[in-house]
Scaffold this active site. Sequence first.
Site, short mmCIF file in Angstrom:
data_model
loop_
_atom_site.label_atom_id
_atom_site.label_comp_id
_atom_site.label_asym_id
_atom_site.label_seq_id
_atom_site.Cartn_x
_atom_site.Cartn_y
_atom_site.Cartn_z
N GLY A 9 -2.54 -30.03 -8.93
CA GLY A 9 -1.50 -30.87 -9.48
C GLY A 9 -0.09 -30.14 -9.94
O GLY A 9 0.94 -30.99 -9.88
N LYS A 10 -0.34 -29.13 -10.44
CA LYS A 10 1.13 -28.35 -11.09
C LYS A 10 1.61 -27.47 -10.05
O LYS A 10 2.58 -26.82 -10.39
CB LYS A 10 0.55 -27.86 -12.34
N ASP A 55 -11.96 -21.90 0.04
CA ASP A 55 -12.71 -21.94 -1.33
C ASP A 55 -12.57 -20.33 -1.90
O ASP A 55 -13.46 -19.49 -1.30
CB ASP A 55 -13.98 -22.28 -1.03
N ASP A 85 -6.61 -23.40 -13.22
CA ASP A 85 -7.16 -24.89 -13.54
C ASP A 85 -8.52 -25.26 -12.94
O ASP A 85 -8.30 -26.12 -11.99
CB ASP A 85 -6.01 -25.89 -13.45
N CYS A 132 -8.99 -29.76 -18.66
CA CYS A 132 -8.81 -31.05 -19.11
C CYS A 132 -10.04 -31.26 -19.96
O CYS A 132 -10.39 -32.63 -19.77
CB CYS A 132 -8.32 -31.85 -18.31
#
Length: 199
Positions: A9-10, A55, A85, A132
């Site tokens: 995402g970032k 991976d 993350d 998160c």
Amino acid sequence: MNHMNLFLGKTLHLASLSGNQNCIVAFERSKNRYEILVKNLQLHDANSVTAFNMDPTKLSCAEILEACSGKIARNVKGFHRIVLDPPCSGFGKRPDLHPQLPKANFSSLQRMLLSIALNLLLPGGVLIYSTCSILPEENEMVLHHVMEKRDDIKIADLQYDLGIPGIPVEGRDCFLKCRRFLPSKTDTVGFFICKIQRL
């Protein structure tokens, strides 16, 4: 300066923050998420990012660096900055905060990814660990477990006073330098962030 990013995402935000100047490497093991990442990078001309569909837990550090050496530069020895993350329970996102949320055990994978990332971090380099989740088992306890096995890292100040301090584990007050964000106190989704420096 070489950066490694271990999430989806970032990545684009990091490229934007660096003015698309720094060399950023992103690893995504999911084929679907990798394809979305590549499309987003192309859409925004983020040509400073090299993405890999692999991976990191299935490869040695030498294999990871060899793959990077073939794509971004010769003889990549490690990274100056890493943002990790890792997969987590998501037990910090507002819609998921309910008693019936299934608790999967992500901590062993988180410990593994953190150990790999720290081995790829150059001396003097900085790693940001963020989830998160607001569960100590996925945050401070993961960091504590890894710190028990090595003496070449320290928790560093984040240089801002948002959120609330982390939770000490077995007398390690250094985790107070970490930051927790709780929906009930910060009016955000719940998440955790910590800055680690390689000595």
